[in-house]
Design an enzyme around this catalytic site. Structure first.
Site, PDB file in Angstrom:
ATOM      1  N   ASN A  13       0.882  -1.168   0.000  1.00 27.58           N
ATOM      2  CA  ASN A  13       0.000   0.000   0.000  1.00 27.58           C
ATOM      3  C   ASN A  13       0.917   1.214   0.000  1.00 27.58           C
ATOM      4  OD1 ASN A  13      -1.781   2.059   0.440  1.00 27.58           O
ATOM      5  ND2 ASN A  13      -2.364   1.446   2.512  1.00 27.58           N
ATOM      6  N   TRP A  14       1.038   1.801  -1.174  1.00 26.20           N
ATOM      7  CA  TRP A  14       2.001   2.915  -1.299  1.00 26.20           C
ATOM      8  C   TRP A  14       1.505   4.183  -0.623  1.00 26.20           C
ATOM      9  CZ3 TRP A  14       4.189   2.951  -7.015  1.00 26.20           C
ATOM     10  CH2 TRP A  14       4.917   1.765  -7.227  1.00 26.20           C
ATOM     11  N   LYS A  15       0.215   4.252  -0.315  1.00 25.91           N
ATOM     12  CA  LYS A  15      -0.367   5.459   0.288  1.00 25.91           C
ATOM     13  C   LYS A  15      -0.110   6.662  -0.645  1.00 25.91           C
ATOM     14  CE  LYS A  15       0.070   3.133   4.667  1.00 25.91           C
ATOM     15  NZ  LYS A  15       0.214   3.196   6.114  1.00 25.91           N
ATOM     16  N   HIS A  98      -9.313   1.314   4.741  1.00 21.85           N
ATOM     17  CA  HIS A  98      -8.028   1.488   5.428  1.00 21.85           C
ATOM     18  C   HIS A  98      -8.200   2.428   6.628  1.00 21.85           C
ATOM     19  CE1 HIS A  98      -3.891   2.587   6.272  1.00 21.85           C
ATOM     20  NE2 HIS A  98      -3.586   1.431   5.714  1.00 21.85           N
ATOM     21  N   GLU A 100      -6.465   4.759   7.703  1.00 19.66           N
ATOM     22  CA  GLU A 100      -6.207   6.185   7.444  1.00 19.66           C
ATOM     23  C   GLU A 100      -7.428   6.847   6.816  1.00 19.66           C
ATOM     24  OE1 GLU A 100      -2.554   5.535   5.371  1.00 19.66           O
ATOM     25  OE2 GLU A 100      -1.635   4.924   7.260  1.00 19.66           O
ATOM     26  N   GLU A 170      -5.214  -4.875  10.394  1.00 21.40           N
ATOM     27  CA  GLU A 170      -4.184  -3.869  10.621  1.00 21.40           C
ATOM     28  C   GLU A 170      -4.458  -3.134  11.929  1.00 21.40           C
ATOM     29  OE1 GLU A 170      -2.126  -2.711   6.719  1.00 21.40           O
ATOM     30  OE2 GLU A 170      -3.808  -1.359   6.983  1.00 21.40           O
ATOM     31  N   GLY A 176       2.789   2.330  10.630  1.00 19.36           N
ATOM     32  CA  GLY A 176       3.743   3.421  10.456  1.00 19.36           C
ATOM     33  C   GLY A 176       4.452   3.831  11.737  1.00 19.36           C
ATOM     34  N   SER A 216       3.645  -2.192  10.154  1.00 23.55           N
ATOM     35  CA  SER A 216       5.098  -2.280  10.328  1.00 23.55           C
ATOM     36  C   SER A 216       5.653  -3.659   9.991  1.00 23.55           C
ATOM     37  CB  SER A 216       5.497  -1.859  11.752  1.00 23.55           C
ATOM     38  OG  SER A 216       5.099  -0.520  11.993  1.00 23.55           O
ATOM     39  N   GLY A 237       3.038  -1.109   4.173  1.00 22.10           N
ATOM     40  CA  GLY A 237       3.145   0.310   3.860  1.00 22.10           C
ATOM     41  C   GLY A 237       4.578   0.671   3.545  1.00 22.10           C
ATOM     42  N   GLY A 238       5.276   1.213   4.535  1.00 22.80           N
ATOM     43  CA  GLY A 238       6.623   1.755   4.341  1.00 22.80           C
ATOM     44  C   GLY A 238       7.575   0.834   3.577  1.00 22.80           C
TER      45      GLY A 238
HETATM   46  P1  13P Z   1       3.249   0.311   7.551  1.00 18.55           P
HETATM   47  O1  13P Z   1       3.730  -0.994   6.970  1.00 18.55           O
HETATM   48  O2  13P Z   1       3.994   1.494   7.058  1.00 18.55           O
HETATM   49  O3  13P Z   1       3.124   0.238   9.036  1.00 18.55           O
HETATM   50  O4  13P Z   1       1.755   0.520   6.995  1.00 18.55           O
HETATM   51  C1  13P Z   1       0.849  -0.516   7.090  1.00 18.55           C
HETATM   52  C2  13P Z   1      -0.358  -0.151   6.336  1.00 18.55           C
HETATM   53  O5  13P Z   1      -1.088   0.750   6.689  1.00 18.55           O
HETATM   54  C3  13P Z   1      -0.644  -0.894   5.108  1.00 18.55           C
HETATM   55  O6  13P Z   1      -1.915  -0.619   4.654  1.00 18.55           O
END
Ligand code: 13P
Length: 255
Positions: A13-15, A98, A100, A170, A176, A216, A237-238
């Site tokens: 998930n590149w956000k 998600h 966020e 999640e 994050g 994470s 994510g990251g």
């Molecule tokens: P991180 O891997 O950066 O914690 O993000 C997880 C995430 O929100 C994937 O959708």
């Protein structure tokens, strides 16, 4: 529980990261590193990067997803994108719900349900996100929260449509933050989700349901998390923004 009934899925998930040009470059770097994966490999990218991602992944085993879609088929929703639009350009996957979106953009369990329905109607595969806040875990209501979110999101979903759904657990406090749920904590909640699917649709459906962990996850902890009996993949994510790290997680899921 027989894990071999399920094909793991590793999704990035590149956000809100990467321009179209950067998208092409990152996917070109990633493709050779994941070409032998035995799990599904998906990259979910910003809307504006979808064309570049589709072009760059063509003919490879990397699949593309969007990060959201609207619940309506079309209409007066300035700035929004419908599931049919995504389907039309050839996007197979979409993330829905998600944390966020829930935290910053007013997403509720009911809009998550409607977006899930719209995505399935359009023929998309849904990565449905659920997870508790830190305060909710501290109050020992993680199971209630995750069961409620999942049950409401699946309210209009038929058993025959479950093949088109991945559920991503999640925990919001792990996103994050560098804080990862322990493999046992993550597995416990993934198992709670699977038990709920069994309650709603029966054991056969639950045995087939792909349940990811996200929060994470990285190249160092992936092995242990993915080794758990009820964790069938990851939503990353990251670490998905660095080809070598994402590829290492894909390799861990391909063992
Ligand atoms: P991180 O891997 O950066 O914690 O993000 C997880 C995430 O929100 C994937 O959708």
């Amino acid at each position: 529980m027989n894990k071999t009934l399920r094909k793991p899925a590793i999704a990035g998930n590149w956000k809100m990261n990467n321009t179209p040009q950067q998208t092409t470059a990152l996917i070109e770097e990633l493709k050779p590193l994941v070409k032998d994966a035995t799990c599904d490999v998906i990259v979910c990218v910003p809307y504006i990067d979808l064309h570049a991602a589709l072009a760059a992944t063509k003919g490879s085993n990397v699949m593309v997803g969007a990060e959201n879609c609207h619940w309506a088929e079309s209409g007066a929703f300035t700035g929004e994108i419908s599931a049919a639009m995504l389907k039309d350009i050839g996007v197979p996957y979409v993330i829905v719900g998600h944390s966020e979106r829930r935290q910053y953009f007013g997403e509720t369990d009911l809009t998550v349900r409607d977006r899930t329905r719209a995505a399935l109607n359009a023929g998309l595969k849904v990565i449905l996100c659920v997870g508790e806040l830190k305060e909710q875990r501290l109050e020992n209501i993680t199971a209630e929260v995750v069961r409620m979110q999942t049950k409401l999101a699946l309210k209009d979903v038929l058993e025959s449509e479950l093949d088109n759904i991945i559920i991503a657990y999640e925990p919001v406090w792990a996103i994050g933050t560098g804080l990862t749920a322990t493999p046992e904590q993550a597995n416990e909640v993934c198992a709670i989700i699977r038990d709920l699917v069994a309650e709603l649709y029966g054991k056969t459906a639950a045995d087939k349901m792909v349940v990811q962990y996200g929060g994470s996850m990285n190249e160092k902890n992936a092995d242990e998390l993915l080794g758990q009996p009820d964790i069938d993949g990851g939503l990353i994510g990251g670490a998905s923004l660095v080809a070598a790290k994402f590829a290492a997680i894909v390799a861990a899921a391909s063992k």
